[in-house]
Design a protein around this motif. Structure first.
Motif, PDB file in Angstrom:
ATOM      1  N   MET A   1       0.843  -1.201   0.000  1.00  0.00           N
ATOM      2  CA  MET A   1       0.000   0.000   0.000  1.00  0.00           C
ATOM      3  C   MET A   1       0.873   1.244   0.000  1.00  0.00           C
ATOM      4  N   LYS A   2       0.439   2.229  -0.754  1.00  0.00           N
ATOM      5  CA  LYS A   2       1.169   3.499  -0.818  1.00  0.00           C
ATOM      6  C   LYS A   2       0.243   4.629  -0.392  1.00  0.00           C
ATOM      7  N   ILE A   3       0.738   5.466   0.507  1.00  0.00           N
ATOM      8  CA  ILE A   3       0.011   6.652   0.970  1.00  0.00           C
ATOM      9  C   ILE A   3       0.758   7.888   0.504  1.00  0.00           C
ATOM     10  N   THR A   4       0.054   8.773  -0.206  1.00  0.00           N
ATOM     11  CA  THR A   4       0.616  10.068  -0.600  1.00  0.00           C
ATOM     12  C   THR A   4      -0.115  11.160   0.161  1.00  0.00           C
ATOM     13  N   PHE A   5       0.631  11.998   0.819  1.00  0.00           N
ATOM     14  CA  PHE A   5       0.042  13.142   1.525  1.00  0.00           C
ATOM     15  C   PHE A   5      -0.209  14.256   0.511  1.00  0.00           C
ATOM     16  N   LEU A   6      -1.455  14.411   0.132  1.00  0.00           N
ATOM     17  CA  LEU A   6      -1.822  15.445  -0.831  1.00  0.00           C
ATOM     18  C   LEU A   6      -1.811  16.828  -0.209  1.00  0.00           C
ATOM     19  N   GLY A   7      -2.165  16.885   1.068  1.00  0.00           N
ATOM     20  CA  GLY A   7      -2.155  18.135   1.822  1.00  0.00           C
ATOM     21  C   GLY A   7      -2.033  17.828   3.299  1.00  0.00           C
ATOM     22  N   THR A   8      -1.360  18.703   4.030  1.00  0.00           N
ATOM     23  CA  THR A   8      -1.116  18.459   5.460  1.00  0.00           C
ATOM     24  C   THR A   8      -1.427  19.690   6.312  1.00  0.00           C
ATOM     25  N   GLY A   9      -2.124  20.657   5.730  1.00  0.00           N
ATOM     26  CA  GLY A   9      -2.392  21.907   6.436  1.00  0.00           C
ATOM     27  C   GLY A   9      -3.771  21.959   7.065  1.00  0.00           C
ATOM     28  N   THR A  10      -4.019  23.031   7.767  1.00  0.00           N
ATOM     29  CA  THR A  10      -5.316  23.270   8.381  1.00  0.00           C
ATOM     30  C   THR A  10      -6.257  23.907   7.359  1.00  0.00           C
ATOM     31  N   SER A  11      -7.404  24.386   7.836  1.00  0.00           N
ATOM     32  CA  SER A  11      -8.436  24.900   6.938  1.00  0.00           C
ATOM     33  C   SER A  11      -7.981  26.116   6.136  1.00  0.00           C
ATOM     34  N   GLN A  12      -6.990  26.866   6.635  1.00  0.00           N
ATOM     35  CA  GLN A  12      -6.488  28.026   5.896  1.00  0.00           C
ATOM     36  C   GLN A  12      -5.295  27.699   5.016  1.00  0.00           C
ATOM     37  N   GLY A  13      -4.684  26.529   5.234  1.00  0.00           N
ATOM     38  CA  GLY A  13      -3.454  26.212   4.535  1.00  0.00           C
ATOM     39  C   GLY A  13      -2.295  27.056   5.034  1.00  0.00           C
ATOM     40  N   ILE A  14      -1.109  26.735   4.542  1.00  0.00           N
ATOM     41  CA  ILE A  14       0.095  27.527   4.817  1.00  0.00           C
ATOM     42  C   ILE A  14       0.813  27.748   3.491  1.00  0.00           C
ATOM     43  N   PRO A  15       1.128  29.001   3.125  1.00  0.00           N
ATOM     44  CA  PRO A  15       0.947  30.221   3.924  1.00  0.00           C
ATOM     45  C   PRO A  15      -0.516  30.655   4.008  1.00  0.00           C
ATOM     46  N   LYS A  29       9.951  24.081   1.388  1.00  0.00           N
ATOM     47  CA  LYS A  29       8.720  23.599   0.759  1.00  0.00           C
ATOM     48  C   LYS A  29       7.881  22.771   1.727  1.00  0.00           C
ATOM     49  N   ARG A  30       8.529  22.203   2.755  1.00  0.00           N
ATOM     50  CA  ARG A  30       7.777  21.404   3.726  1.00  0.00           C
ATOM     51  C   ARG A  30       6.878  22.275   4.605  1.00  0.00           C
ATOM     52  N   ASP A  31       7.121  23.566   4.617  1.00  0.00           N
ATOM     53  CA  ASP A  31       6.275  24.493   5.370  1.00  0.00           C
ATOM     54  C   ASP A  31       5.124  25.044   4.530  1.00  0.00           C
ATOM     55  N   LYS A  32       4.996  24.600   3.311  1.00  0.00           N
ATOM     56  CA  LYS A  32       3.887  25.039   2.449  1.00  0.00           C
ATOM     57  C   LYS A  32       2.871  23.898   2.393  1.00  0.00           C
ATOM     58  N   ARG A  33       1.715  24.123   2.994  1.00  0.00           N
ATOM     59  CA  ARG A  33       0.773  23.025   3.214  1.00  0.00           C
ATOM     60  C   ARG A  33      -0.599  23.344   2.619  1.00  0.00           C
ATOM     61  N   LEU A  34      -1.047  22.474   1.717  1.00  0.00           N
ATOM     62  CA  LEU A  34      -2.414  22.556   1.212  1.00  0.00           C
ATOM     63  C   LEU A  34      -3.367  21.920   2.223  1.00  0.00           C
ATOM     64  N   ARG A  35      -4.663  22.028   1.941  1.00  0.00           N
ATOM     65  CA  ARG A  35      -5.650  21.477   2.867  1.00  0.00           C
ATOM     66  C   ARG A  35      -5.541  19.949   2.920  1.00  0.00           C
ATOM     67  N   VAL A  36      -5.871  19.398   4.070  1.00  0.00           N
ATOM     68  CA  VAL A  36      -5.488  18.033   4.431  1.00  0.00           C
ATOM     69  C   VAL A  36      -6.245  16.987   3.602  1.00  0.00           C
ATOM     70  N   SER A  37      -5.485  16.017   3.086  1.00  0.00           N
ATOM     71  CA  SER A  37      -6.040  14.927   2.283  1.00  0.00           C
ATOM     72  C   SER A  37      -4.934  13.911   2.036  1.00  0.00           C
ATOM     73  N   ILE A  38      -5.343  12.651   1.795  1.00  0.00           N
ATOM     74  CA  ILE A  38      -4.369  11.632   1.398  1.00  0.00           C
ATOM     75  C   ILE A  38      -4.888  10.857   0.201  1.00  0.00           C
ATOM     76  N   LEU A  39      -3.952  10.293  -0.550  1.00  0.00           N
ATOM     77  CA  LEU A  39      -4.224   9.359  -1.632  1.00  0.00           C
ATOM     78  C   LEU A  39      -3.801   7.984  -1.151  1.00  0.00           C
ATOM     79  N   VAL A  40      -4.680   6.988  -1.321  1.00  0.00           N
ATOM     80  CA  VAL A  40      -4.399   5.626  -0.873  1.00  0.00           C
ATOM     81  C   VAL A  40      -4.397   4.718  -2.100  1.00  0.00           C
ATOM     82  N   GLU A  41      -3.277   4.026  -2.331  1.00  0.00           N
ATOM     83  CA  GLU A  41      -3.143   3.159  -3.502  1.00  0.00           C
ATOM     84  C   GLU A  41      -2.675   1.770  -3.083  1.00  0.00           C
TER      85      GLU A  41
END
Length: 254
Positions: A1-15, A29-41
Motif C-alpha cells: 500500500m502506498k500513501i501520498t500526503f496530498l495536503g497536510t495543512g489546516t483549513s487556511q493552509g500555509i501560507p 517547501k515542507r512548510d507550504k501546506r495545502l488542505r489536508v487529504s491523502i491518496l491511498v493506492e
C-alpha cells in the motif's frame, strides 16, 4: 500500500493569506501546506480521503490519472469544497462513489444541490454515487476499511483504518471503544494543530500522549498550522518514531 500526503495543512493552509508569520514566509517547501487529504493506492486501486478546495491542484501535482472513489471524514469546507473537480474522473468512471455517514451525505446534498439533485441536475455537473457508511467495516475494491469514530469538538466524524494504517484527522477526543480499533498499527496518521490547546483539535502534546498510549510502530502528524512552527525545527523535538508529514510525502507499507 502506498500513501501520498496530498495536503497536510489546516483549513487556511500555509501560507495563510496576508499573513506575515515567519512560517508563512518560509522558503522550505515542507512548510507550504495545502488542505489536508491523502491518496491511498494498493494493487490497482486508487482512493482519496477528503476532497478539499485544493483538490484540483493536488491531483495535478501528484499526477493522479484515476480514482475509484472518495472517502469523506466530515462536512467542513476544507474537506469537501473540491467536489466539483471530480468531473474529469467522472468522464472516465461514470459516477464516482462518495463514502460518508448519513449526516455528511445529507449536508453534501444540501450544499451541492446541482450535483446531488437528480430531478433538476445541472448539465455537466459531476456524477456521483452516494454510499452510506456506518460505524462498521465496509469494502472498497478488495480492501476492508474500518471506520474510527472520533470527536471533532462536538461533532462525530470518521477516521479510517486500511489494513495496518489508520488515518485520523480533526480529532479532539476518542473513546476507549474506538481506541481498540487502533491496536497493532504499523502507521498512524493523526492531527496535531499547534502547541496551544484547541477546542476541537489535538494539540501536539495531546497527540503525543495518544501516540504513546496507542503505540503504533510509526506516526505521521498532519493537519498542521503555522503556529506549530518550522518543520525543520519541530521535527527535531519529536520522538524517534514520530514524524511531521508534509505535502507530497509518500510512504510505502507492506
Amino acid at each position: 500500500m502506498k500513501i501520498t500526503f496530498l495536503g497536510t495543512g489546516t483549513s487556511q493552509g500555509i501560507p495563510v493569506i496576508a499573513s506575515m508569520h515567519p512560517v508563512c514566509l518560509s522558503k522550505d517547501k515542507r512548510d507550504k501546506r495545502l488542505r489536508v487529504s491523502i491518496l491511498v493506492e494498493w494493487d490497482n486501486y486508487t482512493y482519496v480521503v477528503d476532497c478539499g478546495p485544493d483538490f484540483r491542484y493536488q491531483m495535478l501535482r501528484a499526477n493522479v490519472r484515476k480514482i475509484e472513489g472518495v472517502l469523506i471524514t466530515h462536512e467542513h469546507a476544507d474537506h469537501i469544497a473540491g467536489l466539483d473537480d471530480l468531473r474529469p474522473f467522472c468522464f472516465q468512471l461514470g459516477a464516482v462513489p462518495i463514502y460518508a455517514q448519513k449526516r455528511v451525505l445529507d449536508n453534501l446534498a444540501y450544499r451541492f444541490q446541482y450535483i446531488f439533485n437528480d430531478t433538476n441536475k445541472y448539465p455537466g455537473a459531476p456524477k456521483v454515487e452516494s454510499v452510506l457508511i456506518k460505524n462498521e467495516p465496509f469494502i472498497i475494491g478488495n480492501l476492508k476499511v474500518v471506520p474510527i469514530e472520533v470527536m471533532h469538538g462536538e461533532l462525530k466524524i470518521f477516521g479510517y483504518r486500511f489494513n495496518n494504517v489508520a488515518y485520523l484527522t480533526d480529532v479532539k477526543t476518542i473513546t476507549t471503544v474506538e481506541k481498540e480499533k487502533l491496536k497493532n498499527l504499523e502507521v498512524l496518521i493523526i492531527n496535531a494543530i499547534r502547541h496551544k490547546p484547541h477546542h476541537s483539535h489535538l494539540n501536539i502534546e495531546e497527540a503525543l500522549e495518544l501516540i504513546d498510549e496507542l503505540q503504533p510502530e510509526k506516526t505521521y502528524l498532519t493537519h498542521i498550522s503555522h503556529h506549530l512552527g518550522f518543520h525543520s525545527e519541530v521535527e527535531k523535538t519529536l520522538p524517534k518514531n514520530v514524524f511531521l508529514a508534509y505535502d507530497e510525502l509518500v510512504i510505502e507499507i507492506d
